[in-house]
Design an enzyme around this catalytic site. Structure first.
Site, short mmCIF file in Angstrom:
data_model
loop_
_atom_site.label_atom_id
_atom_site.label_comp_id
_atom_site.label_asym_id
_atom_site.label_seq_id
_atom_site.Cartn_x
_atom_site.Cartn_y
_atom_site.Cartn_z
N ASP A 177 61.13 89.68 99.25
CA ASP A 177 62.03 88.39 99.30
C ASP A 177 62.89 88.15 100.54
O ASP A 177 63.74 88.33 101.25
CB ASP A 177 62.82 88.25 98.20
N SER A 200 64.24 79.55 92.84
CA SER A 200 65.10 79.37 94.41
C SER A 200 66.19 78.09 93.41
O SER A 200 67.28 78.69 93.52
CB SER A 200 64.59 78.90 95.24
N HIS A 227 59.43 85.38 97.71
CA HIS A 227 59.73 85.04 97.43
C HIS A 227 59.80 83.70 95.59
O HIS A 227 60.32 83.22 94.95
CB HIS A 227 60.59 83.47 98.50
#
Length: 258
Positions: free
Chosen positions: A205, A112, A235
């Site tokens: 996601d 991320s 995610h």
């Protein structure tokens, strides 16, 4: 998640902030795990990669940014520039520690926001970064991840706080972090990264649209770029099957490097 671990080692910044890290010597290149926003080095993906690296005799380095996990400092003082420099400080300290030997070439694996930081680290250390692996990488998320109303509140109030869909503490963003994001945007132009790049992203996601990985794959100069889209992946990509795919991608990339 790691349990019953001994205390981490620390690097002390010039301002006294202590940066926690764990380094496992082994066969290089060294895997460098970079956690996401408000995350730390004890998460499931980091722990699974470390266990795999130990079994394979592979070198691995993981760390907590200032204000996160076992590191000291204030989370709200963190910015992309600060946390990038935290990563570089740990790399340099471990590389210069005769008790563990040089880190040498590294392969950052960024989750991320850690995927944005891995790009900034690669740009800062192009000769040392041998390859990159992004897990739902989120470069430029200060540009596309906030509404106009949230950006206005940041400018007016200096911070915003939103509940986390994963439970726990709310996500806090400061105006300082947002400004550092605006100063480090990458996807609008060509990113001068030429090492091999591997990207994993879930099509389901809800936090980082998978087209961000498509844009990143197109933006980097490297011609050696593979993107794995996981149809039902969320995610976090923390399910056993997701982690198995991450380990397979990591293994294949490491084996392909000199």
């Amino acid at each position: 998640m790691d349990t019953d671990l001994p205390p981490p080692d620390y690097v002390t910044r010039a301002d006294g902030v202590r940066l926690a890290y764990r380094y496992r010597p082994g066969r290089g290149p060294t895997i460098l795990f970079l956690p996401g926003y408000m995350s730390d080095m004890t998460g499931g993906k980091a722990a699974a990669l470390d266990a795999w690296a130990a079994a394979q005799g592979r070198a691995m380095l993981r760390l907590d940014y200032s204000g996160c996990g076992a590191s000291s400092g204030a989370f709200e003082a963190g910015t992309l520039d600060v946390w990038r420099d935290d990563v570089l400080a740990v790399i340099d300290a471990v590389a210069g520690d005769d008790s563990v030997g040089p880190v040498g070439p590294i392969v950052p694996i960024g989750s991320s926001m850690g995927g944005w930081l891995m790009l900034l680290v690669a740009l800062a250390r192009p000769a040392q970064v041998a390859g990159l692996i992004g897990i739902a990488a989120a470069p430029d998320f200060t540009e596309w991840g906030y509404s106009d109303a949230e950006k206005h509140r940041l400018a007016e109030e200096g911070r915003i706080s939103v509940p986390s869909i994963y439970g726990g503490a709310p996500y806090v963003t400061t105006a300082g972090f947002w400004r550092s994001g605006a100063a480090n945007l990458l996807l609008e132009g060509t990113v001068p990264i030429r090492c091999p790049v591997r990207l994993l992203h879930g099509r389901a996601d809800a936090d980082v649209p998978f087209d961000i990985s498509l844009r990143l794959a197109a933006a980097v100069e490297s011609s050696d770029v593979d993107l794995l889209l996981i149809k039902d992946g969320d995610h976090r990509l923390s399910r056993p099957a997701d982690i198995a795919k991450l380990i397979d991608v990591t293994h294949r990339l490491l084996e392909s490097l000199p």
